[in-house]
Design a protein around this motif. Structure first.
Motif, PDB file in Angstrom:
ATOM      1  N   SER A  67       0.864  -1.183   0.000  1.00  0.00           N
ATOM      2  CA  SER A  67       0.000   0.000   0.000  1.00  0.00           C
ATOM      3  C   SER A  67       0.900   1.232   0.000  1.00  0.00           C
ATOM      4  CB  SER A  67      -0.950  -0.007   1.203  1.00  0.00           C
ATOM      5  OG  SER A  67      -0.224  -0.068   2.411  1.00  0.00           O
ATOM      6  N   LEU A  68       0.408   2.322  -0.566  1.00  0.00           N
ATOM      7  CA  LEU A  68       1.209   3.538  -0.694  1.00  0.00           C
ATOM      8  C   LEU A  68       0.345   4.786  -0.561  1.00  0.00           C
ATOM      9  CD1 LEU A  68       3.331   2.691  -3.881  1.00  0.00           C
ATOM     10  CD2 LEU A  68       4.197   2.861  -1.532  1.00  0.00           C
ATOM     11  N   LEU A  69       0.889   5.780   0.117  1.00  0.00           N
ATOM     12  CA  LEU A  69       0.393   7.139   0.040  1.00  0.00           C
ATOM     13  C   LEU A  69       1.345   7.849  -0.906  1.00  0.00           C
ATOM     14  CD1 LEU A  69      -0.522   8.085   3.696  1.00  0.00           C
ATOM     15  CD2 LEU A  69      -1.876   8.682   1.688  1.00  0.00           C
ATOM     16  N   VAL A  70       0.829   8.552  -1.880  1.00  0.00           N
ATOM     17  CA  VAL A  70       1.664   9.185  -2.892  1.00  0.00           C
ATOM     18  C   VAL A  70       1.348  10.679  -2.916  1.00  0.00           C
ATOM     19  CG1 VAL A  70       2.350   9.150  -5.310  1.00  0.00           C
ATOM     20  CG2 VAL A  70       1.529   7.050  -4.232  1.00  0.00           C
ATOM     21  N   VAL A  71       2.409  11.498  -2.884  1.00  0.00           N
ATOM     22  CA  VAL A  71       2.233  12.949  -2.861  1.00  0.00           C
ATOM     23  C   VAL A  71       3.030  13.579  -3.995  1.00  0.00           C
ATOM     24  CG1 VAL A  71       2.506  15.062  -1.508  1.00  0.00           C
ATOM     25  CG2 VAL A  71       2.017  12.897  -0.337  1.00  0.00           C
ATOM     26  N   LYS A  72       2.403  14.507  -4.682  1.00  0.00           N
ATOM     27  CA  LYS A  72       3.057  15.318  -5.716  1.00  0.00           C
ATOM     28  C   LYS A  72       2.696  16.762  -5.418  1.00  0.00           C
ATOM     29  CE  LYS A  72       4.747  16.180  -9.947  1.00  0.00           C
ATOM     30  NZ  LYS A  72       6.048  15.750 -10.418  1.00  0.00           N
ATOM     31  N   VAL A  73       3.710  17.620  -5.348  1.00  0.00           N
ATOM     32  CA  VAL A  73       3.471  19.038  -5.121  1.00  0.00           C
ATOM     33  C   VAL A  73       3.895  19.793  -6.370  1.00  0.00           C
ATOM     34  CG1 VAL A  73       3.993  21.051  -3.710  1.00  0.00           C
ATOM     35  CG2 VAL A  73       3.846  18.801  -2.629  1.00  0.00           C
ATOM     36  N   ASP A  74       2.955  20.517  -6.940  1.00  0.00           N
ATOM     37  CA  ASP A  74       3.251  21.409  -8.058  1.00  0.00           C
ATOM     38  C   ASP A  74       3.448  22.797  -7.459  1.00  0.00           C
ATOM     39  OD1 ASP A  74       3.053  19.607 -10.207  1.00  0.00           O
ATOM     40  OD2 ASP A  74       0.872  19.794 -10.226  1.00  0.00           O
ATOM     41  N   THR A  75       4.627  23.366  -7.646  1.00  0.00           N
ATOM     42  CA  THR A  75       4.936  24.665  -7.046  1.00  0.00           C
ATOM     43  C   THR A  75       4.930  25.795  -8.064  1.00  0.00           C
ATOM     44  OG1 THR A  75       7.295  24.255  -7.327  1.00  0.00           O
ATOM     45  CG2 THR A  75       6.325  23.657  -5.199  1.00  0.00           C
ATOM     46  N   ASP A  76       4.512  25.527  -9.289  1.00  0.00           N
ATOM     47  CA  ASP A  76       4.617  26.532 -10.343  1.00  0.00           C
ATOM     48  C   ASP A  76       3.279  27.093 -10.811  1.00  0.00           C
ATOM     49  OD1 ASP A  76       3.625  24.329 -11.613  1.00  0.00           O
ATOM     50  OD2 ASP A  76       5.327  24.058 -12.944  1.00  0.00           O
ATOM     51  N   GLN A  77       2.232  26.947 -10.032  1.00  0.00           N
ATOM     52  CA  GLN A  77       0.900  27.492 -10.310  1.00  0.00           C
ATOM     53  C   GLN A  77       0.209  26.867 -11.516  1.00  0.00           C
ATOM     54  OE1 GLN A  77       0.906  31.742 -10.531  1.00  0.00           O
ATOM     55  NE2 GLN A  77       1.999  32.000  -8.622  1.00  0.00           N
ATOM     56  N   VAL A  78       0.774  25.843 -12.093  1.00  0.00           N
ATOM     57  CA  VAL A  78       0.150  25.193 -13.244  1.00  0.00           C
ATOM     58  C   VAL A  78      -0.744  24.067 -12.735  1.00  0.00           C
ATOM     59  CG1 VAL A  78       0.567  23.879 -15.350  1.00  0.00           C
ATOM     60  CG2 VAL A  78       2.093  25.759 -14.728  1.00  0.00           C
ATOM     61  N   GLU A  79      -1.990  24.070 -13.153  1.00  0.00           N
ATOM     62  CA  GLU A  79      -2.918  23.027 -12.736  1.00  0.00           C
ATOM     63  C   GLU A  79      -2.696  21.769 -13.567  1.00  0.00           C
ATOM     64  OE1 GLU A  79      -5.075  22.977 -10.185  1.00  0.00           O
ATOM     65  OE2 GLU A  79      -4.387  24.962  -9.607  1.00  0.00           O
ATOM     66  N   ARG A  80      -2.334  20.666 -12.908  1.00  0.00           N
ATOM     67  CA  ARG A  80      -2.062  19.414 -13.614  1.00  0.00           C
ATOM     68  C   ARG A  80      -2.816  18.237 -12.999  1.00  0.00           C
ATOM     69  NH1 ARG A  80       3.151  21.669 -14.789  1.00  0.00           N
ATOM     70  NH2 ARG A  80       3.916  21.578 -12.683  1.00  0.00           N
ATOM     71  N   THR A  81      -3.943  18.465 -12.429  1.00  0.00           N
ATOM     72  CA  THR A  81      -4.641  17.405 -11.714  1.00  0.00           C
ATOM     73  C   THR A  81      -4.827  16.152 -12.557  1.00  0.00           C
ATOM     74  OG1 THR A  81      -5.780  19.053 -10.389  1.00  0.00           O
ATOM     75  CG2 THR A  81      -6.726  16.839 -10.420  1.00  0.00           C
ATOM     76  N   ASP A  82      -5.413  16.272 -13.735  1.00  0.00           N
ATOM     77  CA  ASP A  82      -5.669  15.091 -14.552  1.00  0.00           C
ATOM     78  C   ASP A  82      -4.392  14.369 -14.969  1.00  0.00           C
ATOM     79  OD1 ASP A  82      -8.385  15.330 -14.264  1.00  0.00           O
ATOM     80  OD2 ASP A  82      -8.642  16.493 -16.100  1.00  0.00           O
ATOM     81  N   PRO A  83      -3.369  15.090 -15.476  1.00  0.00           N
ATOM     82  CA  PRO A  83      -2.133  14.386 -15.842  1.00  0.00           C
ATOM     83  C   PRO A  83      -1.476  13.668 -14.658  1.00  0.00           C
ATOM     84  CG  PRO A  83      -2.191  16.519 -16.903  1.00  0.00           C
ATOM     85  CD  PRO A  83      -3.345  16.478 -15.931  1.00  0.00           C
ATOM     86  N   VAL A  84      -1.573  14.238 -13.451  1.00  0.00           N
ATOM     87  CA  VAL A  84      -0.997  13.580 -12.271  1.00  0.00           C
ATOM     88  C   VAL A  84      -1.675  12.236 -12.054  1.00  0.00           C
ATOM     89  CG1 VAL A  84      -0.819  13.678  -9.751  1.00  0.00           C
ATOM     90  CG2 VAL A  84      -0.217  15.681 -11.114  1.00  0.00           C
TER      91      VAL A  84
END
Length: 186
Positions: free
Chosen positions: A108-125
């Motif tokens: 099992s995994l908790l996975v975190v991605k932080v986008d720091t450049d104000q670009v919305e990438r929800t779907d690609p993530v």
């Protein structure tokens, strides 16, 4: 389809935090191998949920990593590895990554991605995570995180004495988030 959560921390309004929770993971060793090889496609914090008590606990580590990044005080090479490192109560990077990060046997995994450049990438993530992780995405809730928590692993990783009860999760969460906040200051 990933049942992930995307949010913004009020102190970091230009950063999007994407969080996924996976069970029945069958390719942890491959993911770990790619991480160690520096494959940028795997630029996520892969956290072992056995050591995580709640979403607040996870967000404390994300907040600590973002604060350290903003102060120019990262101790690891990437923000993703800094998030995993932030869980530890010590300054030993290798030990903390081993205790709190992905290992070859993780199911099992908790996975975190932080986008720091104000670009919305929800779907690609989420699409990328669906390609990377062979497992079942479940909603990121305290209830689902609790199902994966191993209290004895939490006790061991945070060196909580045997006499202290871990039954009250809110109290234990306060203790471990305090350890995250104070690491390096004591």
């Amino acid at each position: 389809m990933t049942c992930g959560l995307t949010l913004r921390l009020p102190q970091f309004p230009h950063s999007s935090v994407h969080i996924g929770l996976y069970t029945s993971v069958t390719n942890a060793s491959t993911i770990r191998k790619e991480l160690l090889a520096g494959n940028t496609r795997y630029a996520y914090a892969f956290v072992d949920p056995r050591s995580v008590l709640s979403l607040a606990h996870l967000l404390a580590a994300v907040y600590r990593a973002l604060t350290d990044m903003q102060a120019g005080a990262l101790r690891t090479r990437t923000l993703s590895s800094e998030i995993v490192f932030a869980f530890g109560g010590t300054m030993n990077i290798a030990d903390t990554l081993r205790r709190f990060g992905i290992n070859d046997g993780s199911d099992s995994l908790l996975v975190v991605k932080v986008d720091t450049d104000q670009v919305e990438r929800t779907d690609p993530v989420w699409a990328e995570l669906d390609e990377i992780i062979r497992g079942t995405s479940v909603p990121v809730t305290d209830e689902n995180i609790e199902k994966l928590t191993d209290i004895e692993t939490v006790r061991k990783n945070y060196k909580i004495q045997q006499g202290i009860s871990l039954a009250d999760r809110s109290e234990v969460t306060k203790t471990v988030t305090g350890a995250i906040a104070l690491r390096g200051y004591l």
